[in-house]
Design a protein around this motif. Structure first.
Motif: not given
Length: 328
Positions: A7-11, A17-19, A41-43, A142-148
């Motif tokens: 999850q840290a990697l995804a975050t 990406a967002a920036v 960000a959350n596991v 971006c945060g949601t898609l990266a986590s998925w």
């Protein structure tokens, strides 16, 4: 790879990406997009999705309300300050008592920030409100898609809202909301009298640390200041080494967020230090591209410390020791 590392990697990927999307779109403050990725960000996938939806919903409502109320109240400074204080109190109460408190809190916070623009830069009110919506939505998406895609159980969709229980009793929530309202009122008055730097950062930082448990507010305030020092110092070091080189900036942005996110995502007493370190790091490093001056990030960091200090003092002063002891 364990879930926290994934999850840290995804975050970190989501932040980068967002920036860059925000920069390519020419948005005013790309660090808000980065902060949105970090904050949701959350596991737990359902918790991440819920925070994302509530953050977007609260932001849109706050922007609309702040924009129209701000135009109506423009020029009436006393009324604007009172409205900011009321919004702080309502948002804090809703955060502690509602099943979807995150939307209440960020709706009120966004309302206050838009309203403050009618006091400081009324000519830029529409641009601020317009860009803020884009920045938050980009960060959440971006945060949601990266986590998925990269986080724990990658590929599994968890698109369900997760309600939460009330954090405290109604009387205690009322007390903390009154403190939050008084704190917001005090901060805006002090800012107007002494021309403090970065009023939005001062106000945001002060309200985030108000907890349903007065002892926790003291603890979070200390952790927020400590994390601000860690993250801000790390960001300033990156700038001093090579402030303008895009690749250096991007790589260090990724590595810093990844490192602080690993602390933030852990269920430990020090997790909030990781949260605040990441926020301070992003606020320091992300402007309209790689920073070209130390003054804006230093101003933002000073604003965070001022806001936390003022609200922490009020919490100490207005929560009797016996009440704080029972709330622990």
């Amino acid at each position: 790879m364990d879930d926290i590392t994934r999850q840290a990697l995804a975050t970190a990927c989501g932040v980068l990406a967002a920036v860059f999307i925000a920069l390519l779109m020419g948005l005013q403050e790309p660090y808000w997009a980065a902060l949105s990725v970090m904050i949701i960000a959350n596991v737990d996938r359902e918790a991440l999705f819920t925070k994302g939806v509530l953050r977007v919903g609260g932001t849109l409502i706050g922007v609309l309300g702040g924009y129209y109320v701000g135009q109506w109240a423009e020029g009436f400074d006393a009324m604007q300050i009172v409205l900011v204080a009321i919004a702080a109190a309502v948002g804090t109460y809703g955060r502690q008592r509602s099943a979807y408190g995150y939307a209440w809190f960020y709706g009120a916070l966004t309302f206050m920030l838009v309203l403050l623009y009618t006091m400081t830069q009324p000519d830029q009110l529409y641009a601020f409100a317009h860009y803020r919506c884009y920045e938050i939505v980009i960060g959440v998406v971006c945060g949601t898609l990266a986590s998925w895609a990269l986080g724990p159980n990658a590929g599994e969709l968890h698109a369900r809202l997760k309600a939460q229980a009330a954090a405290t009793s109604a009387p205690n929530a009322e007390r903390q909301s009154l403190i939050a309202g008084l704190g917001a009122f005090t901060i805006v008055v002090i800012w107007s009298l002494f021309d403090l730097p970065q009023l939005p950062q001062v106000l945001i930082s002060s309200l985030i640390v108000v907890d349903s448990d007065p002892l926790a507010t003291r603890h979070r305030g200390a952790q927020r200041i400590f994390g601000c020092i860690i993250g801000g110092t790390a960001g300033l070091v990156v700038i001093l080494v090579d402030a303008t080189h895009l690749w250096w900036w991007a790589v260090m942005l990724f590595l810093g967020v990844f490192s602080f996110a690993r602390i933030h995502l852990r269920k430990s007493a020090e997790a909030y230090i990781g949260t605040q370190s990441a926020i301070a790091y992003l606020v320091t490093l992300v402007g309209a591209g790689p920073p070209v001056s130390l003054y804006p990030p230093v101003d933002r960091l000073i604003g965070i410390v001022i806001g936390v200090s003022i609200m922490t003092v009020l919490v100490w002063a207005l929560n009797p020791p016996k009440l704080a002891g029972r709330s622990a």
